[in-house]
Design a protein around this motif. Structure first.
Motif, PDB file in Angstrom:
ATOM      1  N   THR A 149     -35.006 -44.295 -17.686  1.00 22.38           N
ATOM      2  CA  THR A 149     -34.410 -43.205 -18.588  1.00 22.38           C
ATOM      3  C   THR A 149     -34.945 -42.054 -18.016  1.00 22.38           C
ATOM      4  O   THR A 149     -35.987 -41.987 -17.731  1.00 22.38           O
ATOM      5  CB  THR A 149     -34.944 -43.602 -20.088  1.00 22.38           C
ATOM      6  N   SER A 174     -25.669 -40.486 -20.997  1.00 27.30           N
ATOM      7  CA  SER A 174     -26.764 -39.994 -21.155  1.00 27.30           C
ATOM      8  C   SER A 174     -27.801 -41.199 -20.730  1.00 27.30           C
ATOM      9  O   SER A 174     -27.441 -42.367 -20.926  1.00 27.30           O
ATOM     10  CB  SER A 174     -26.731 -39.671 -22.614  1.00 27.30           C
ATOM     11  N   GLY A 175     -29.116 -40.729 -20.723  1.00 25.12           N
ATOM     12  CA  GLY A 175     -30.140 -41.835 -20.614  1.00 25.12           C
ATOM     13  C   GLY A 175     -29.799 -43.024 -20.015  1.00 25.12           C
ATOM     14  O   GLY A 175     -29.289 -42.891 -18.784  1.00 25.12           O
ATOM     15  N   GLN A 234     -32.145 -40.466 -26.838  1.00 23.88           N
ATOM     16  CA  GLN A 234     -31.554 -39.164 -26.278  1.00 23.88           C
ATOM     17  C   GLN A 234     -30.688 -38.341 -26.961  1.00 23.88           C
ATOM     18  O   GLN A 234     -30.779 -37.174 -26.772  1.00 23.88           O
ATOM     19  CB  GLN A 234     -31.010 -39.664 -24.915  1.00 23.88           C
ATOM     20  N   ALA A 244     -35.842 -36.882 -21.941  1.00 24.19           N
ATOM     21  CA  ALA A 244     -35.246 -36.015 -22.633  1.00 24.19           C
ATOM     22  C   ALA A 244     -35.642 -34.439 -22.715  1.00 24.19           C
ATOM     23  O   ALA A 244     -36.772 -34.239 -22.831  1.00 24.19           O
ATOM     24  CB  ALA A 244     -34.911 -36.308 -23.933  1.00 24.19           C
TER      25      ALA A 244
END
Lengths: 283, 513
Positions: B2, A134-135, A145, B5
């Protein structure tokens, strides 16, 4: 992933320290000492987390556990009384032996199991975004996240937990103030003080003199006589009766400059101001 | 860099029942702050009952229109048939419990204390014992607990399950300590439950940590996958599973993890005992069923023997210790330990018929329990409920209707035909037989026989002994308790006479992976 030399050094310093803290917590008699030992364990763990690429977790560990929780712990201990300790009488006979045997057994089982299964595992590491799926890199981004995607529901659900805790504290601790029979409110206390008490203000503090500064030293009034209200009734070392005896012996007109209530007599140096202090010191 | 999200897909229609209950609980908390004290009870009762009914309607709508066997919130919450069935069960049992909690006729002012902050035994406490008010915070707390239970039995990863476990337990610990009478006993029960529950939660969490170490995920399905495909050491898996199950079995008051049950059942206010006995059991066994089948189903050859032993111990312990009890509430507590063992037989069948049997057992046992505790709350003397068995002597002569209902409920607990207890025991043992755990079923039959002894002893005591001169009186129940007892008794009878529709509902599907 390899373990660097520094990491190893840190581990061999912090590991024994945290273990010592845990054992110290178990075996120290005083609850305050136990809490402080636990602080040692938690601090060591926090630093260990930081060494292992988890600075965020390490900081949280230190702020939340040692900062908030352990301090709260100590507050509670102080409120409950430092001396209050658990009864050590065994209600069930042989319970302690069995408990320690089984506890050691469980610890052995867990340690052996974990050691056996983690012996030949290659750690994924926290800095590698591909490994934890993730992330980007970095603790905070990954945790954020996860919190708002995979674990959104449990994260939101913790608010129910917090509400429950708040209500619980209120329900268990709060009492409504009744007009009759209940605890008095501040206004009622003030009214009562003015109505029933001849002294609405605060009581005089203890005397502070060149010869004595103990809280057990009575203050002197402007005319040199002793202000008995300045002595706290809850301090056991205050020899109130002795003051009364001395007062009876002493001249009715003491010298305000002498700083001792009975200095005029001067026969055996039993000045009533110094005597409580010296008595306290000699204890 | 990143990546931004993105929120997971949320099936709002599916989770609506849970969200409604949680929302109502939050509104209830706000009402506590803004509604004048004299109106709070009425407002809270209406809100709680309304919330449960609306949630049930939302659940029904989703059952007819929604998709089957999905999960939502990125797989955290399973919306499969067993989960929805358990939600329905919990809502129905929750309704019965709220009715018992709301009653203010049996005990003037309700079974809950007017102000929990006042020290027991002081002058103020004696004064407040007769005041006709109660801590109305109980209603939102009960709703929070109910929502936690619903999430607990549909959580598809261990993290959600843990948070739900806490959400359901924390209000229970609290409410156990709020009895109006015998407050010290009640507070002791709360502290005991809290301490032991905290231990059990710690075990659960440690198990989750080890399982995460094993599978690199807390999702039940991922744990099953990790267990299936590798040849690495299983030590972490089984260590984690053991610790996890200790936490779950504790909540279900199974076998050797039952030590809190009698004290807490006895000390807690009786409506709360009914709520715990019925709803917590449902939630705990829903979760045990899901964890064992989804996460550990693929490795069941390794651990099932131990679980058989646990089930056997639970049945025998509950049945044998139940005989020695002299208090009605404690007796039902030990009977619940025995029932937990019977329930485990259904769980350990580990197939579709096992799910069906367990779900049916849970709903029938829950309703019987609520009605039984409703009856217990009616038998009173000057100091409150009179739960000592000796004071129940000759109750059949004094109050034939009440004794008749209680007899029927005890027969249901014992598993006599024409009651739901018989059908549920039958389906559970049948599932066990077909899954090949015959020794456990035989043990179950023996334990049922032993347990039947102490149920029958109470019946004999009620009908064939002379009432004591200074014995307890039977209070005329108010509307709410009457409704709860009637509901529980009717369902017990209905499921005993005509169980097939409920069995069909219970057997409509398996767990989503």
């Amino acid at each position: 992933m390899t373990v660097s030399v520094y990491e190893e050094i840190a581990f061999w310093i912090l590991g024994p320290l945290s273990l010592a803290g845990a054992l110290g917590m178990l075996f120290s008699r005083s609850a305050v000492h136990s809490a402080l030992w636990l602080v040692l364990t938690m601090l060591s763990l926090g630093v260990l987390y930081m060494v292992q690429d988890a600075p965020f977790l390490g900081i949280v560990q230190i702020i939340v556990y040692t900062g908030a929780i352990m301090m709260l712990f100590l507050f509670v201990l102080m409120l409950a009384g430092r001396e209050s300790s658990d009864s050590v009488v065994e209600v069930l006979r042989g319970q302690r032996i069995w408990a320690s045997l089984l506890g050691i057994g469980l610890a052995g089982l867990v340690v052996a199991g974990v050691a056996r299964s983690l012996g030949d595992v290659t750690p994924a590491g926290l800095d590698n975004p591909a490994a934890n799926g993730s992330g980007g890199p970095g603790n905070v981004a990954n945790i954020g996240q996860s919190l708002f995607t995979r674990y959104l529901f449990p994260f939101e659900l913790t608010s129910a937990l917090l509400i429950t805790a708040a209500i619980g504290a209120m329900v268990l601790a709060y009492t409504r103030k009744q007009a009759k029979g209940g605890k008095n409110r501040q206004r009622e206390m003030v009214n009562m003080r003015f109505r029933e008490n001849t002294r609405p203000g605060a009581l005089p503090g203890p005397g502070v003199f060149a010869t004595a500064d103990s809280v057990a030293t009575p203050a002197l009034l402007p005319d040199g006589s002793i202000a008995k209200e300045s002595l706290s009734r809850i301090i056991e070392t205050t020899p109130v009766t002795q003051i009364e005896e001395d007062e009876a012996l002493a001249d009715r007109h003491p010298d305000a400059h002498a700083l001792t209530g009975a200095a005029r007599d001067g026969d055996d140096g039993a000045s009533i101001v110094a005597s409580p202090a010296s008595e306290e010191r000699s204890e | 860099m990143t990546t931004p999200a993105s929120l997971p897909d949320i099936d709002y229609a599916g989770v609506a029942p849970v969200l409604i209950i949680l929302g109502a609980a939050c509104i209830g908390v706000l009402l506590e702050a803004f509604v004048p004290r004299s109106q709070r009870w009425a407002v809270q009762v209406v809100l709680s009952l309304l919330a449960i009914v609306v949630a049930a309607i939302a659940l029904g709508a989703y059952l007819y229109t929604g998709p089957q066997n999905t999960s939502t919130f990125a797989g955290s919450i399973a919306l499969d048939r067993p989960a929805l069935f358990l939600w329905g069960t919990l809502l129905a049992l929750g309704l019965g419990s709220i009715l018992l909690i709301a009653d203010r006729v049996v005990e003037p002012g309700g079974a809950f204390v007017a102000q929990a902050g006042i020290r027991p035994g002081t002058m103020l406490d004696k004064e407040q014992a007769n005041r006709s008010s109660m801590q109305t915070e109980v209603f939102p707390l009960a709703l929070f607990s109910l929502a936690g239970m619903m999430i607990f039995c549909s959580a598809n990863d261990l993290l959600s399950m843990f948070v739900a476990l806490e959400v359901l337990s924390l209000p229970l610990y609290l409410m156990c300590g709020l009895a109006r009478r015998r407050r010290l006993l009640s507070q002791e029960a709360a502290v005991k439950y809290f301490l032991l529950g905290a231990f059990a939660s710690a075990f659960f969490l440690y198990g989750v940590a080890l399982l995460y170490g094993y599978a690199n995920s807390v999702k039940l399905a991922d744990i099953a996958n990790a267990a299936g495909g590798t040849n690495r050491s299983d030590a972490l898996l089984f260590l984690g599973m053991g610790l996890l199950l200790i936490g779950l079995l504790f909540k279900g008051s199974v076998g050797p993890f039952h030590t809190w049950t009698p004290d807490v059942y006895q000390g807690a206010p009786t409506p709360m005992t009914a709520f715990m006995g019925a709803c917590t059991k449902v939630a705990a066994f829903g979760a045990i069923l899901r964890v064992l089948m989804v996460a550990f189903g693929s490795t069941h050859w390794e651990w099932q023997t131990i679980m058989w032993v646990v089930a056997g111990i639970s049945m025998l312990l509950g049945a044998i210790l139940g005989i020695t009890q002299t208090d009605v509430k404690r007796m039902i507590a030990y009977s619940s330990v025995a029932h937990a063992g019977f329930l485990l037989v259904g769980v350990l069948a580990l197939d579709g018929s096992g799910i069906r049997a367990t779900l049916f057992y849970l709903i029938s046992y829950g309703f019987t329990t609520i009605a039984a505790f409703g009856v217990v709350s009616l038998v009173r003397d000057g100091t409150g409920e009179s739960t000592s068995l000796s004071s129940w002597a000759g109750l059949g002569k004094r109050s034939p209707l009440l004794a008749g209902i209680f007899t029927f409920l005890l027969l249901a607990l014992a598993g006599i035909p024409l009651t739901s207890g018989f059908v549920s025991k039958f389906v559970v043992f049948a599932a066990g037989m077909s899954a090949g755990i015959t020794p456990l079923v035989v043990l179950g039959l023996i334990a049922s026989t032993i347990a039947a002894f102490f149920y029958l002893r109470v019946i004999v005591l009620m009908y064939f002994s002379e009432p004591a001169a200074d014995g307890p009186t039977v209070t005329l129940p108010g509307m709410y308790t009457t409704a709860a007892i009637t509901l529980g008794t009717l369902v017990t009878l209905l499921l005993g006479v005509y169980p097939s529709f409920m069995l069909d509902w219970a057997g409509t599907g398996g767990f989503v992976v």
